[in-house]
Design an enzyme around this catalytic site. Structure first.
Site, mmCIF file in Angstrom:
data_model
loop_
_atom_site.group_PDB
_atom_site.id
_atom_site.type_symbol
_atom_site.label_atom_id
_atom_site.label_comp_id
_atom_site.label_asym_id
_atom_site.label_seq_id
_atom_site.Cartn_x
_atom_site.Cartn_y
_atom_site.Cartn_z
ATOM 1 N N HIS A 48 -6.563 0.451 -2.663
ATOM 2 C CA HIS A 48 -5.229 0.578 -2.084
ATOM 3 C C HIS A 48 -4.890 -0.610 -1.182
ATOM 4 C CE1 HIS A 48 -1.800 3.197 -1.264
ATOM 5 N NE2 HIS A 48 -1.829 2.741 -0.032
ATOM 6 N N HIS A 94 3.303 7.390 -3.452
ATOM 7 C CA HIS A 94 2.572 8.367 -2.654
ATOM 8 C C HIS A 94 2.130 9.478 -3.593
ATOM 9 C CE1 HIS A 94 2.157 9.322 1.862
ATOM 10 N NE2 HIS A 94 1.460 8.282 1.536
ATOM 11 N N ASN A 532 3.638 -2.706 -5.482
ATOM 12 C CA ASN A 532 2.517 -1.878 -5.081
ATOM 13 C C ASN A 532 1.753 -1.510 -6.349
ATOM 14 O OD1 ASN A 532 1.047 -0.179 -3.224
ATOM 15 N ND2 ASN A 532 2.076 1.547 -4.178
#
Lengths: 730, 225
Positions: A48, A94, A532
């Protein structure tokens, strides 16, 4: 340093590091890490935070362009808009928190991406979301959808940032691993933008916002960087709890601190909390930071150093200011009723030094934390057998045209999103010129009369059929949505949602998708300014459909000329524009309804042709030559026409279609096709492949080949079918 | 003519409300910080939407105790014109300036929707630029907008012309009693409504119908001056 019992290599493995990585940490430190150090390394070296499986691949993406103001590397990317205005935007995932606790997972996803935007000094002006769930026939999927939508609304509505667009798809492979991606956009003047680099020896590091608690410990490593297993209830304590009221105060406080010129740099606390925020600030500023844990405002007593350093408590920001400014900074924090505490100092030694009760409890070279995580090569291998089962069919292959259109309009991936969108405030801040359902892209007016447009998209099933072409299609879809409101792309953000990259077939999907994204964005002149990566989206049933979500921001010169999708003028002609090849049924929504297996590969694109069509459509919208524009997406041409009817409240007569038409034209899918309406002469003057085949008017959609019998649907019938998601939100 | 727009921590629509007020010819608007008390130079007060104090405890329940609200209550009892929108309506009910209460929507969900709002009483300071029977297109966006008052109270309000706005065309989005969208106090100088007139002042973003409420307020203030 106190020589307490040091954690072992087994502890490191439990935190998500490999044995080799643990050995490397020892080598970098010249000793075994203390507990707080190991916790910090395990997070900074997690997928991450480190992008260790994707960084090399991402280097191939185009990141430069005329409009780029800030490329990848800061909290978000930014493009120049009009005058001295800059638009900062980014999408983030998320996923795993939302699968465990959908309301808070989705809410804090919105909170996190908003902080990324105002950490740059930009006021957040819009949120878009991208959601993936299992089929709504599954009770769990309905629960996740309901709570995730409520969570997004709870946060965005309460903080006063409009949710202006988004997308949702329902597919079996997301059943055990839903996706919740949120994109935020912000506006600032060039001069108001701030970076995150900590600079100025002796300057103070101030933590402000909420106090620090035990929530979200290890979220980035335990939740975000591992596959899901059977025992995920245990992971609930890793999900954070959001408080939009706290964030609203934090947002206003941050922007006021910047307006008053009190800050040297600003950074948000996101994944991996203080650890990530502070070490990134130190790394970018090429300095060190000393943090005094004794003064960090805590929610509970007795928190261990590692808990304070890795807590993912929400609604916190870090800033650097000169020592003389600390009192003013704290005073502004008090005005907004948030904690503001000087917790550290910028130091010359390039280390992260953690101090508690006057003793150093951890000290690590910044470089080791931020830059020295080993990078891994992927080992891509195209799978030899299908990765995904054929979808469960619900429509007979020989269903008549009439039933087929209604089934498609009511299918979960096509049905009206209004039941979701009306749970979001798309109005606040008074910029929303095109709201969801009115046009293919959302449009926000700017003070000088120009406008921003935004779109987010990805059809994961198409990417599963062909990772390269499917990803090209996701980018083309966003650009098509922008063109339909008259906007030209300025920049792109992306969220690569994939399974476990250590598996060769997932590595292949990822590699092909990134290649497709790069090629498409180069052709569209829509450079990637941020993004991301969310890997390990994989449950016991296997990986999710590969889902490279693409978010694109564009501009149009006049807000009052923004295009719309609905038919507008009775008597206008309807045209199909753009296609230079016949669409195919394989991989289409209809193929899914029929239960067809996913094909191995999709037909490709001549990107030069696609770019030309987009240019022509965009200009036609800007100049007002067309009354409406809508791109053909899921469900194909006839679904697109029905959507134009419903959005405009006007029927269409298409009973003179040439008998020679290929039936695939009706329901086959391919990017680059548009339904345009307007005066015949204006449409026929457009320099693209174009067929005029109908007229706007009446209160029914009628379709038939010349000389044959027509099939007809009343608008009411179409609307009823299209409202299929309503019952999911009683 | 100067509007004052109250800002609590958690208020969201204050900037939009200021911009809406300033669209009225000759009008100016300024923010009023919740911790201040001065209403000097203010001709009319707008309490905008949002989630004051996070709407913790109960919507609008904490905001009423702010120093600025003490001044607003005094301003209202002296006959000053006060408009509460959405959360502002909730705050005015909590402060006792308006009868009734706002309950969670019947669907228990946030609803964001353009609705038709019918003017029932065009004789108030907030509707004097409209005519009874006009249907204004104005958006709603709220979770707690179901207006409730006991039947006796509703009858009394009806008799005094306090029911000023109703949802039109069977478009009641929240289950409000008698389709009530906006009410005044008995004196008629304080109004609360759930629809957001400040978000209906620009045809580009949907409608200009909300502007008439702000124009009405300015007209009334000018008439009193």
């Amino acid at each position: 340093m106190p020589d307490a019992t040091l954690p072992t290599v087994e502890d490191a493995v439990a935190l998500g590091l490999t044995r080799d990585e643990y050995a490397l940490v020892c080598e970098k430190l010249g000793r075994a890490p203390a507990q707080v150090e190991l916790a910090m390394f395990s997070l900074m070296w997690s997928e991450h935070c480190s992008y260790k499986h994707s960084k090399r691949l991402l280097g191939s993406l185009p990141t430069e362009g005329a409009a780029v103001f800030m490329g990848p590397g800061e909290n978000a990317g930014a493009v120049r808009v009009s005058g001295d205005l800059v638009c900062a935007f980014k999408v983030e995932s998320h996923n795993h928190p939302s699968a465990v606790e959908p309301f808070q997972g989705a809410a804090t996803g919105v909170g996190g991406i908003l902080r990324d935007i105002f950490a740059l000094g930009a006021r957040p002006v819009a949120v878009l979301d991208s959601l993936r769930f299992g089929e709504p026939t599954s009770e769990r999927s309905r629960y996740l959808l309901d709570r995730a939508v409520a969570g997004i609304g709870h946060y965005g509505n309460s903080i006063g940032v409009p949710t202006i667009g988004g997308e949702v798809y329902f597919e079996g492979p997301y059943e055990t691993n839903c996706l919740v991606n949120a994109m935020a956009m912000g506006l600032a003047t060039e001069a108001a933008m701030i970076k995150s680099a900590a600079v100025g020896l002796g300057n103070k590091l101030v933590l402000f916002g909420a106090s620090t608690g035990r929530d979200g410990i290890g979220g980035a490593s335990v939740l975000a960087s591992a596959e899901f297993g059977e025992d995920d209830a245990d992971k609930r304590p890793s999900v954070q709890v959001g408080d939009p009221f706290e964030e609203k105060k934090l947002l206003e406080c941050s922007l006021e601190l910047l307006r008053l010129g009190l800050l040297v740099s600003l950074q948000d606390c996101g994944a991996a909390g203080l650890t990530s925020a502070a070490s990134e600030m130190a790394s970018k500023g090429e300095v060190g930071l000393e943090i005094d844990l004794d003064v960090v405002p805590l929610r509970e007593e007795g928190m261990e150093p590692f808990e304070i350093m890795v807590s993912e408590s929400q609604e916190r920001m870090l800033c650097v200011c000169t020592p003389e400014r600390v009192a003013e900074v704290v005073a502004v924090c008090e005005k907004w009723e948030v904690h503001g505490t000087a917790i550290g100092t910028v130091i010359e030694d390039r280390v992260m030094r953690v101090v508690q009760h006057g003793a150093v409890v951890g000290e690590m070279p910044v470089e080791a934390l931020v830059d020295d995580c080993p990078m891994y090569d992927l080992h891509p291998e195209k799978p030899t057998t299908p990765l995904y089962p054929a979808p469960e069919g619900s429509l007979a292959a020989d269903a008549p045209l009439r039933d087929t259109l209604l089934a498609l309009l009511g299918s979960p991936n096509i049905a009206s999103r209004l039941p979701l969108f009306q749970q979001y405030d798309w109005i606040v801040q008074s910029r929303t010129v095109r709201r969801p359902g009115q046009a293919d892209a959302a449009v926000l007016q700017l003070p000088d009369g120009s406008a921003l447009a935004a779109s987010i998209d990805c059809n994961g099933r198409r990417v599963a059929c062909d990772p390269y072409v499917g990803t090209v299609e996701a980018a083309l879809e966003c650009a098509a949505n922008l063109a339909c409101v008259g906007a030209k792309p300025l920049g792109t953000t992306n969220n690569l949602n994939f399974g476990n990259p250590e598996r060769p077939e997932v590595a292949w999907q990822l590699t092909e998708a990134v290649r497709g994204l790069g090629d498409a964005c180069r052709a569209l002149e829509a450079p990637i300014v941020g993004g991301n990566v969310s890997l390990y989206n994989q449950g016991v049933d296997g990986p999710i459909y590969p889902t490279p979500v693409v978010g694109m921001v564009g501009e149009l010169p006049r807000a009052d000329a923004a295009g719309r999708m609905g038919f507008l003028v009775e008597g206008d002609v309807v045209a199909l524009a753009g296609w230079n090849a016949t669409p195919v049924l394989e991989g289409s929504e209809l193929a899914k309804l029929r239960g067809d297996a996913l094909p191995d590969g999709l037909p490709g694109y001549d990107l030069a042709h696609e770019v030309h069509v987009l240019d022509v459509v965009r200009e036609a919208v800007r100049s007002g030559a067309v009354s409406s524009a809508h791109d053909i997406a899921e469900g194909g041409l006839l679904v697109a026409i029905a959507e134009c009817c419903l959005a405009g409240g006007l029927g269409a007569d298409m009973t003179e279609i040439p008998a020679s038409i290929d039936p695939l034209m009706v329901f086959g899918e391919r990017k680059g096709g548009f339904v345009l309406s307007g005066p015949r002469a204006a449409l026929e003057a457009l320099d693209v492949p174009l067929d005029v085949f109908g007229t706007v008017g009446g209160d029914a959609l009628r379709v038939g080949v010349a000389g044959g019998e027509a099939v007809s649907w009343t608008l009411e019938e179409l609307a009823h079918a299209h409202a299929a998601l309503g019952p999911l939100f009683p | 003519m100067r509007f004052g727009v109250v800002q609590f921590p958690g208020t969201c629509d204050e900037t939009d409300a200021v911009l809406a007020c300033e669209r009225v010819p000759g009008a100016e608007a300024q923010l009023l910080w919740h911790g201040d008390r001065s209403l000097e130079g203010i001709d009319a007060v707008v309490i905008p939407g949002g989630f004051s104090y996070g709407d913790y405890l109960r919507v609008g329940a904490i905001a009423r105790f702010s120093p600025m609200m003490e001044s607003v209550v005094r301003f209202a009892s002296d006959g000053g014109v006060v408009l509460g929108i959405c959360n502002g309506f909730q705050v005015l009910c909590e402060a006792g300036l308006l009868p009734g209460a706002l309950l969670p929507n019947v669907g228990l969900r946030f609803v964001c929707r353009q609705v038709g709002v019918e003017v029932v009483n065009a004789g108030t300071p907030f509707t004097c630029a409209t005519s009874a029977g006009d249907v204004l297109s104005i958006p709603v966006k709220h979770t707690t907008g179901r207006y409730y008052a006991p039947d006796v109270e509703l009858e009394r309000m009806q008799a005094h012309g306090q029911i000023v706005l109703r949802y039109a065309h069977d478009g009641n989005p929240n289950g409000s009693s008698n389709d009530i969208a906006g009410v005044t106090n008995e004196a008629g100088n304080v109004m609360g409504l759930m629809p957001h007139p400040e978000h209906a002042v620009d045809s580009l973003t949907g409608s200009v119908d909300g502007l008439t409420l702000f124009r009405s307020m300015a007209t009334r203030v000018a008439a009193r001056a």
